[in-house]
Scaffold this active site. Structure first.
Site, mmCIF file in Angstrom:
data_model
loop_
_atom_site.group_PDB
_atom_site.id
_atom_site.type_symbol
_atom_site.label_atom_id
_atom_site.label_comp_id
_atom_site.label_asym_id
_atom_site.label_seq_id
_atom_site.Cartn_x
_atom_site.Cartn_y
_atom_site.Cartn_z
ATOM 1 N N HIS A 60 0.994 -1.196 -0.037
ATOM 2 C CA HIS A 60 0.092 0.060 -0.076
ATOM 3 C C HIS A 60 1.053 1.267 0.140
ATOM 4 C CE1 HIS A 60 0.814 -0.553 4.315
ATOM 5 N NE2 HIS A 60 0.469 0.774 4.478
ATOM 6 N N HIS A 62 0.522 5.648 1.100
ATOM 7 C CA HIS A 62 -0.228 6.955 1.710
ATOM 8 C C HIS A 62 0.471 8.006 1.102
ATOM 9 C CE1 HIS A 62 -1.618 4.296 4.757
ATOM 10 N NE2 HIS A 62 -0.370 3.890 5.306
ATOM 11 N N TYR A 152 11.575 4.642 0.586
ATOM 12 C CA TYR A 152 10.468 5.219 -0.335
ATOM 13 C C TYR A 152 9.593 6.106 0.379
ATOM 14 C CZ TYR A 152 12.483 0.782 -2.468
ATOM 15 O OH TYR A 152 13.256 -0.292 -2.809
#
Length: 161
Positions: A60, A62, A152
């Site tokens: 996932h 954000h 990342y």
């Protein structure tokens, strides 16, 4: 069928969470990262937006995104980004997850969950809280001990600034 209500505010800042289909961990692969980056760059050229904070995890991501003052259509941007990523690497990734029956009917791929989480940023403190959440997320998931150890993440940009 649920009635999803989203707040659309021109020039607004929003926190988003996008999750891979069945949480399959493909996002941090070279192919996944490259496809997502290229899609964001391409969509941003046609439909401008700023990324204020971002973290990419295996299943996932954000981010906080801010739209131009005259635009409130973040849904179009995410639809195009996810579509471009799917076209760029969907076949190459060849994920083992089978599509659901409803996904088959809709012609969906098996890279992304259908929906995403969105939250309109209310004020400066809300912005700060969500930035901290984003940057601490790799620690929360046990991927690193310190946010700066995760490659990342926009935490590195924040520290340089």
């Amino acid at each position: 069928m649920p009635n999803y209500r989203r707040l659309y505010r021109s020039g607004g800042s929003y926190f988003f969470t996008h999750v891979t289909y069945q949480r399959y961990p493909w996002l941090c692969t070279d192919l996944g990262r490259h496809a997502l980056r290229e899609a964001i760059v391409a969509v941003r050229q046609k439909y401008p937006f700023a990324i204020d904070a971002f973290v990419l995890l295996p299943d996932h991501f954000h981010c906080i995104l801010t739209l131009p003052k005259s635009d409130a259509d973040y849904a179009k941007r995410w639809r195009l980004i996810k579509l471009m990523v799917t076209k760029a690497c969907g076949k190459e990734l060849a994920l083992p997850s089978e599509k659901s029956t409803s996904g088959e009917r809709r012609g969906e791929g098996n890279l992304w969950q259908r929906r995403y989480w969105e939250h309109a940023i209310r004020d400066e403190q809300d912005f700060v809280n969500h930035c901290e959440y984003i940057h601490l997320n790799p620690v929360k998931h046990g991927l690193v001990k310190c946010p700066v150890d995760w490659a990342y993440s926009s935490v590195h940009r924040y520290l340089r600034g």
